[in-house]
Design an enzyme around this catalytic site. Structure first.
Site, short mmCIF file in Angstrom:
data_model
loop_
_atom_site.label_atom_id
_atom_site.label_comp_id
_atom_site.label_asym_id
_atom_site.label_seq_id
_atom_site.Cartn_x
_atom_site.Cartn_y
_atom_site.Cartn_z
N GLU A 99 45.24 49.19 4.06
CA GLU A 99 44.97 49.55 2.66
C GLU A 99 43.64 48.99 2.17
O GLU A 99 43.16 49.37 1.11
CB GLU A 99 46.12 49.06 1.75
CG GLU A 99 46.15 47.57 1.43
CD GLU A 99 46.84 46.72 2.48
OE1 GLU A 99 46.95 47.17 3.64
OE2 GLU A 99 47.25 45.58 2.15
N HIS A 118 45.68 44.98 7.48
CA HIS A 118 45.69 45.60 6.15
C HIS A 118 44.93 46.93 6.14
O HIS A 118 43.77 46.96 5.70
CB HIS A 118 45.01 44.67 5.15
CG HIS A 118 45.81 43.45 4.82
ND1 HIS A 118 46.84 43.47 3.92
CD2 HIS A 118 45.74 42.18 5.26
CE1 HIS A 118 47.38 42.26 3.81
NE2 HIS A 118 46.73 41.46 4.63
N CYS A 124 51.60 42.70 6.39
CA CYS A 124 51.33 41.27 6.29
C CYS A 124 52.58 40.52 5.81
O CYS A 124 53.56 40.45 6.54
CB CYS A 124 50.10 41.04 5.39
SG CYS A 124 49.36 39.41 5.63
#
Lengths: 224, 79
Positions: free
Chosen positions: A198, A196, A86
């Site tokens: 994560e 993302h 990002c």
């Protein structure tokens, strides 16, 4: 497999990233403040998401000129692995570690949703343990994710197989050229991506599809 | 001394913000607007120096920070 997360004023996904790296690698994760000029001895350097410097000037532009960035460029030149997610992807393009630029979403809206990603290139440490062509779910949350490169640069990126991930099934959330969601440098040791992973690594997140990329890079770098 | 730097998007780079402004001008009743491209202006105050040196310094600022030359052009004006 040791990793470090770089923290900038305005980073806000740094703790998500540290948690994901710790959970999947089973190792503590080093943190590095952006004013440092040297990196700890790690295999993977991660630039997290957020709004460094409030996105002033251009997203990632000021962070890309931080003192730590020279050490990251030197590490990347020596083949160390660097991941930017990002805002981290925006920094990598602004720093010249990745080609192209990330522009305002075509819709002009901030998008926070789930998209589908197709794994394109499995010849990098980040992706070699992933299934080529597989389509997987991943969250995005950004305002400036519209990847752009001029025609010559785009031909090079595509020709070298530098597209790691593409938005699939019509889920391109930002107007990105060729549905590009993530690219690597020509050597394949620097990866930038808008989504993302994560944020999709525990059942509590609603799924674990984001684990595969981290497992790939950890397995490969631990074996190196 | 003062200088003005104007940063604009290169031709061929999509400018969704310019498009939105163009649409808004149309809805305000301004006819005949054939296109809007949005850019940035930086007014920079410098300690006095030779004009050529000032231009060279500002050009370096543009290349290193003020413009992203992947997508943007810049023009320098000494005021």
């Amino acid at each position: 497999m040791k990793s470090a997360v770089i923290i900038f004023p305005g980073s806000n996904r740094d703790r998500d990233m540290i948690k994901a790296l710790e959970t999947i690698s089973g190792q503590p994760v080093a943190t590095v403040w952006h004013t440092e000029t040297t990196l700890p001895d790690v295999d993977l350097v991660v630039l997290p998401g957020g709004f460094s410097y409030g996105d002033y000037l251009r997203s990632g532009a000021i962070a890309a000129r931080s003192p730590i960035m020279q050490a990251i460029k030197d590490a990347a030149d020596k083949g160390r692995h660097v991941l930017g997610v990002c805002n981290g992807f925006q920094m990598l393009t602004e720093a010249g570690l990745l080609p192209g630029a990330l522009m305002r979403n075509a819709s002009l809206h901030f998008v926070c949703k789930e998209v589908m990603l197709k794994t394109e290139n499995t010849n990098t440490a980040f992706t070699s343990k992933m299934e080529k062509g597989a389509v997987w779910r991943c969250p995005v949350a950004h305002h400036d994710g519209n990847f752009f490169a001029d025609a010559d640069t785009l031909a090079q990126i595509e020709g070298n197989g530098q597209v790691a991930f593409r938005y699939a099934n019509g889920t391109n959330p930002n107007g990105s050229i060729n549905d590009i969601a993530g690219i690597t440098n020509a050597k394949g040791n620097v990866l930038g991506m808008m989504p993302h992973p994560e944020n999709l690594i525990e059942d509590l997140h609603g799924g674990v599809e984001g684990r595969a990329m981290f497992e790939s890079v950890f397995t490969n770098l631990a074996a190196a | 001394m003062k200088a003005r730097v104007t940063v604009t998007l290169k031709n061929g780079v999509l400018d969704p913000q310019g498009k939105a402004i163009e649409g808004s001008l149309g809805s305000l009743g301004f006819d005949g607007v054939e296109g809007v491209r949005q850019g940035k202006v930086f007014d920079i105050e410098l300690t006095d120096r030779d004009a050529e040196a000032a231009k060279a310094d500002i050009e370096a600022m543009c290349e290193k920070l003020l413009a992203n030359t992947v997508i943007e052009n810049y023009a320098i004006e000494l005021l």
